[in-house]
Design a protein around this motif. Structure first.
Motif, PDB file in Angstrom:
ATOM      1  N   TYR A  51       0.840  -1.193   0.000  1.00  0.00           N
ATOM      2  CA  TYR A  51       0.000   0.000   0.000  1.00  0.00           C
ATOM      3  C   TYR A  51       0.877   1.246   0.000  1.00  0.00           C
ATOM      4  N   PHE A  52       0.265   2.371  -0.317  1.00  0.00           N
ATOM      5  CA  PHE A  52       0.914   3.673  -0.288  1.00  0.00           C
ATOM      6  C   PHE A  52       0.123   4.530   0.682  1.00  0.00           C
ATOM      7  N   TYR A  53       0.770   5.026   1.723  1.00  0.00           N
ATOM      8  CA  TYR A  53       0.101   5.841   2.738  1.00  0.00           C
ATOM      9  C   TYR A  53       0.295   7.311   2.387  1.00  0.00           C
ATOM     10  N   TYR A  54      -0.803   8.026   2.191  1.00  0.00           N
ATOM     11  CA  TYR A  54      -0.750   9.415   1.747  1.00  0.00           C
ATOM     12  C   TYR A  54      -1.993  10.143   2.253  1.00  0.00           C
ATOM     13  N   ASN A  55      -1.797  11.292   2.916  1.00  0.00           N
ATOM     14  CA  ASN A  55      -2.911  12.104   3.431  1.00  0.00           C
ATOM     15  C   ASN A  55      -3.907  11.285   4.264  1.00  0.00           C
ATOM     16  N   SER A  56      -3.393  10.485   5.172  1.00  0.00           N
ATOM     17  CA  SER A  56      -4.201   9.680   6.100  1.00  0.00           C
ATOM     18  C   SER A  56      -5.073   8.635   5.417  1.00  0.00           C
ATOM     19  N   ARG A  57      -4.666   8.208   4.238  1.00  0.00           N
ATOM     20  CA  ARG A  57      -5.399   7.163   3.519  1.00  0.00           C
ATOM     21  C   ARG A  57      -4.424   6.119   2.991  1.00  0.00           C
ATOM     22  N   TYR A  58      -4.938   4.916   2.779  1.00  0.00           N
ATOM     23  CA  TYR A  58      -4.149   3.799   2.280  1.00  0.00           C
ATOM     24  C   TYR A  58      -4.567   3.501   0.842  1.00  0.00           C
ATOM     25  N   TYR A  59      -3.668   3.751  -0.097  1.00  0.00           N
ATOM     26  CA  TYR A  59      -3.931   3.507  -1.511  1.00  0.00           C
ATOM     27  C   TYR A  59      -3.334   2.155  -1.873  1.00  0.00           C
ATOM     28  N   TYR A  60      -4.068   1.352  -2.614  1.00  0.00           N
ATOM     29  CA  TYR A  60      -3.552   0.048  -3.000  1.00  0.00           C
ATOM     30  C   TYR A  60      -3.877  -0.245  -4.454  1.00  0.00           C
ATOM     31  N   GLY A  61      -3.081  -1.135  -5.039  1.00  0.00           N
ATOM     32  CA  GLY A  61      -3.309  -1.563  -6.412  1.00  0.00           C
ATOM     33  C   GLY A  61      -2.641  -0.693  -7.456  1.00  0.00           C
ATOM     34  N   GLY A  62      -1.879   0.311  -7.039  1.00  0.00           N
ATOM     35  CA  GLY A  62      -1.203   1.188  -7.988  1.00  0.00           C
ATOM     36  C   GLY A  62       0.217   0.733  -8.255  1.00  0.00           C
ATOM     37  N   LYS A  63       1.024   1.639  -8.776  1.00  0.00           N
ATOM     38  CA  LYS A  63       2.399   1.307  -9.144  1.00  0.00           C
ATOM     39  C   LYS A  63       3.369   2.264  -8.446  1.00  0.00           C
ATOM     40  N   TRP A  64       4.298   1.698  -7.696  1.00  0.00           N
ATOM     41  CA  TRP A  64       5.332   2.450  -6.988  1.00  0.00           C
ATOM     42  C   TRP A  64       6.499   2.665  -7.939  1.00  0.00           C
ATOM     43  N   GLU A  65       6.988   3.912  -8.051  1.00  0.00           N
ATOM     44  CA  GLU A  65       8.104   4.227  -8.933  1.00  0.00           C
ATOM     45  C   GLU A  65       9.170   4.989  -8.159  1.00  0.00           C
ATOM     46  N   LEU A  87       0.831  10.388  -7.066  1.00  0.00           N
ATOM     47  CA  LEU A  87       0.827  10.921  -5.699  1.00  0.00           C
ATOM     48  C   LEU A  87       2.279  11.054  -5.258  1.00  0.00           C
ATOM     49  N   TYR A  88       2.632  12.213  -4.724  1.00  0.00           N
ATOM     50  CA  TYR A  88       4.001  12.491  -4.289  1.00  0.00           C
ATOM     51  C   TYR A  88       4.013  12.786  -2.791  1.00  0.00           C
ATOM     52  N   GLY A  89       5.061  12.336  -2.123  1.00  0.00           N
ATOM     53  CA  GLY A  89       5.244  12.712  -0.731  1.00  0.00           C
ATOM     54  C   GLY A  89       4.718  11.738   0.295  1.00  0.00           C
ATOM     55  N   GLY A  90       4.136  10.668  -0.133  1.00  0.00           N
ATOM     56  CA  GLY A  90       3.663   9.659   0.816  1.00  0.00           C
ATOM     57  C   GLY A  90       4.746   8.637   1.092  1.00  0.00           C
ATOM     58  N   ARG A  91       4.331   7.504   1.614  1.00  0.00           N
ATOM     59  CA  ARG A  91       5.308   6.436   1.846  1.00  0.00           C
ATOM     60  C   ARG A  91       4.726   5.097   1.414  1.00  0.00           C
ATOM     61  N   TYR A  92       5.607   4.258   0.912  1.00  0.00           N
ATOM     62  CA  TYR A  92       5.222   2.953   0.390  1.00  0.00           C
ATOM     63  C   TYR A  92       5.593   1.875   1.395  1.00  0.00           C
ATOM     64  N   ASN A  93       4.754   0.846   1.490  1.00  0.00           N
ATOM     65  CA  ASN A  93       5.045  -0.298   2.347  1.00  0.00           C
ATOM     66  C   ASN A  93       4.643  -1.554   1.586  1.00  0.00           C
ATOM     67  N   ASP A  94       5.516  -2.548   1.561  1.00  0.00           N
ATOM     68  CA  ASP A  94       5.233  -3.754   0.778  1.00  0.00           C
ATOM     69  C   ASP A  94       4.372  -4.779   1.509  1.00  0.00           C
ATOM     70  N   GLY A  95       3.955  -4.469   2.723  1.00  0.00           N
ATOM     71  CA  GLY A  95       3.083  -5.362   3.473  1.00  0.00           C
ATOM     72  C   GLY A  95       2.218  -4.532   4.399  1.00  0.00           C
ATOM     73  N   LEU A  96       1.690  -5.130   5.422  1.00  0.00           N
ATOM     74  CA  LEU A  96       0.768  -4.383   6.263  1.00  0.00           C
ATOM     75  C   LEU A  96       1.198  -4.253   7.716  1.00  0.00           C
ATOM     76  N   LYS A  97       2.408  -4.648   8.060  1.00  0.00           N
ATOM     77  CA  LYS A  97       2.827  -4.567   9.462  1.00  0.00           C
ATOM     78  C   LYS A  97       2.643  -3.157  10.012  1.00  0.00           C
ATOM     79  N   HIS A  98       3.106  -2.155   9.287  1.00  0.00           N
ATOM     80  CA  HIS A  98       2.995  -0.770   9.739  1.00  0.00           C
ATOM     81  C   HIS A  98       1.540  -0.303   9.734  1.00  0.00           C
ATOM     82  N   ALA A  99       0.790  -0.684   8.700  1.00  0.00           N
ATOM     83  CA  ALA A  99      -0.604  -0.253   8.601  1.00  0.00           C
ATOM     84  C   ALA A  99      -1.447  -0.845   9.719  1.00  0.00           C
ATOM     85  N   LYS A 100      -1.149  -2.077  10.135  1.00  0.00           N
ATOM     86  CA  LYS A 100      -1.896  -2.672  11.242  1.00  0.00           C
ATOM     87  C   LYS A 100      -1.746  -1.824  12.491  1.00  0.00           C
ATOM     88  N   THR A 101      -0.531  -1.350  12.741  1.00  0.00           N
ATOM     89  CA  THR A 101      -0.286  -0.501  13.906  1.00  0.00           C
ATOM     90  C   THR A 101      -1.071   0.793  13.791  1.00  0.00           C
TER      91      THR A 101
END
Length: 111
Positions: A51-65, A87-101
């Motif tokens: 997922y990509f975390y940006y502006n307090s939302r979790y975006y999924y299914g896109g492409k990280w570059e 989307l610029y300025g967010g952060r990418y995570n390859d799993g959900l460990k951080h998102a679960k927290t």
């Protein structure tokens, strides 16, 4: 007004005030289907997609570059393509460990 009428009105008022204090149960979102595209405010605990975390939302299914990208006078070393928009300025995570927290912390704030 009789004593019985006054008592019924009083009991009805108490019942109404107590029922308005009941907090509706918060629905936990279901895990998105693998390969789907979307946005969540609070991800489900069972979710393990990138997922990509940006502006307090979790975006999924896109492409990280990664690279050097100019956007609105700023340089970014990465971006996320989601539904045809970058989307610029967010952060990418390859799993959900951080998102679960984060999801757990958000649920605690809502209670």
């Amino acid at each position: 007004m009789t004593f019985r009428s006054a008592l019924l009105i009083l009991l009805a008022g108490v019942a109404f005030s107590v029922s308005s204090c009941v907090v509706p149960e918060q629905r936990v979102p279901e895990a998105p289907a693998p390969g789907s595209v979307g946005v969540l405010e609070v991800p489900p605990v069972t979710w393990n997609q990138p997922y990509f975390y940006y502006n307090s939302r979790y975006y999924y299914g896109g492409k990280w570059e990664t690279g050097n990208f100019e956007y609105r006078g700023h340089t970014f070393t990465n971006r996320y393509l989601h539904n045809g928009h970058y989307l610029y300025g967010g952060r990418y995570n390859d799993g959900l460990k951080h998102a679960k927290t984060e999801a757990h912390q958000k649920r605690k704030k809502h209670h």
